[in-house]
Design an enzyme around this catalytic site. Structure first.
Site, PDB file in Angstrom:
ATOM      1  N   ASP A   1       0.857  -1.180   0.000  1.00 42.26           N
ATOM      2  CA  ASP A   1       0.000   0.000   0.000  1.00 42.26           C
ATOM      3  C   ASP A   1       0.900   1.240   0.000  1.00 42.26           C
ATOM      4  OD1 ASP A   1      -2.336   1.660   0.487  1.00 42.26           O
ATOM      5  OD2 ASP A   1      -1.656   1.780   2.568  1.00 42.26           O
TER       6      ASP A   1
ATOM      7  N   ASP B   1      -0.321   5.070   0.799  1.00 43.58           N
ATOM      8  CA  ASP B   1      -0.627   6.087   1.808  1.00 43.58           C
ATOM      9  C   ASP B   1      -0.581   5.522   3.221  1.00 43.58           C
ATOM     10  OD1 ASP B   1      -1.135   8.309   0.036  1.00 43.58           O
ATOM     11  OD2 ASP B   1      -2.986   7.287  -0.535  1.00 43.58           O
TER      12      ASP B   1
ATOM     13  N   LYS C   1      -6.603  -4.905  -5.424  1.00 47.62           N
ATOM     14  CA  LYS C   1      -5.300  -5.195  -4.816  1.00 47.62           C
ATOM     15  C   LYS C   1      -5.061  -6.698  -4.749  1.00 47.62           C
ATOM     16  CE  LYS C   1      -4.764  -0.974  -2.069  1.00 47.62           C
ATOM     17  NZ  LYS C   1      -4.139  -0.420  -0.868  1.00 47.62           N
TER      18      LYS C   1
END
Length: 296
Positions: A88, A90, A221
């Site tokens: 990921d 952020d 994802k």
């Protein structure tokens, strides 16, 4: 030894006596532990063991640590070094939430950040939340993207994690519910092999308040993890996934080593492995890398 328990603390945070203390906690449960192997003096140590399930060893170690700022990761010794990293962006690879920071230039940071918080905690649907937040930015000058980028910072240990793994032949993929405008730049900065994210739309001067469909979300994802494994002829066991929000849970759960990194409560409660106290270099120690092997 069949299993290994890794203890990781901020530099200087692991006393030399700690492995013996953990050994004493595991032995009454039936574990047969080998001599400690220091990966970084005062910072990370491996405790190989047999006779106890990794989950049991990890629970016993946490109890013995009595709240100390030490991350504990127990796993099989076989296949520790992963050939695929999917991360990921952020609040994981970078320290900020880039959409929230972008919203500050529209005077909407607090409103957008609250929606982000609820989305990352799994309280509201990610795709719906993303469309809502992006719509609030309609008309914002595209120069705000560059201004936001000026304040983006890599999380400590991010570059070492990515560059060390790529130097050892791994494919490192950035998978973000954010925007390609940022992931492309972060990928180049940190050394990622590929990046995957949403496309923020503009008319050349201002944001249109829309994001290209389909939304790159939790399912995307997971699909990216599986697709990369297939393309690279790897199994899911060969992969490492790391993230902090609810939209990372699917890929974290599917990866051979899935890590909740300084994660939201819903993620920390669900993930098999947590890193709560240390930086992203912990993921290298978890794979058995020694500090001397890290690529700066």
């Amino acid at each position: 030894m069949q299993h290994v328990l890794t203890l990781i603390a901020p530099p200087g945070g692991l006393p030399a006596t700690l492995p013996a203390r953990i050994h004493d906690a595991l032995t009454p449960l039936g574990a047969n532990a080998a001599a400690p192997d220091w990966l970084s003096e005062g910072e990370a140590v491996d405790l190989p063991f047999n006779g106890l399930a990794p989950e049991q060893a990890e629970a016993a170690a946490r109890l013995a640590l009595d709240g100390a700022a030490v991350d504990v990761i127990a796993q099989s010794s076989e296949g520790r070094r992963k050939k695929l990293l999917i991360a990921d962006m952020d609040s994981t690879i970078v320290t900020s939430e880039t959409l929230d920071e972008l919203a500050a230039f529209a005077g909407l940071k607090d409103r957008v950040a609250e929606i982000t918080r609820r989305s990352m905690n799994g309280e509201i649907d990610f795709a719906t939340a993303l469309r809502e937040r992006v719509a609030m930015l309609k008309g914002l000058d595209v120069s705000a993207l560059e201004e936001t980028w000026k304040d983006v910072r890599l999380t400590p240990g991010a570059e070492a994690l990515v560059r060390t793994m790529t130097a050892n032949g791994a494919h490192c993929a950035l998978a973000s519910g954010g925007f390609t405008w940022f992931t492309g730049r972060v990928a180049r900065w940190a050394g990622f092999t590929s990046h995957h994210a949403n496309i923020l739309e503009d008319d050349g001067q201002r944001l249109t308040g829309t994001v290209a469909e389909p939304i790159f979300d939790r399912d995307s994802k997971l699909a990216t993890l599986k697709r990369l494994c297939a393309e690279l002829r790897l199994t899911l066991a060969d992969s490492l996934a790391v993230g902090d929000g609810a939209n990372d849970l699917a890929m974290i759960g599917a990866a051979g080593l899935g890590v909740a990194y300084h994660a939201k409560p819903v993620v920390a409660a669900s993930a098999r492995v947590r890193v709560d106290h240390t930086d992203l270099r912990a993921l290298l120690f978890a794979q058995g890398y020694r500090a001397a092997e890290f690529v700066a």
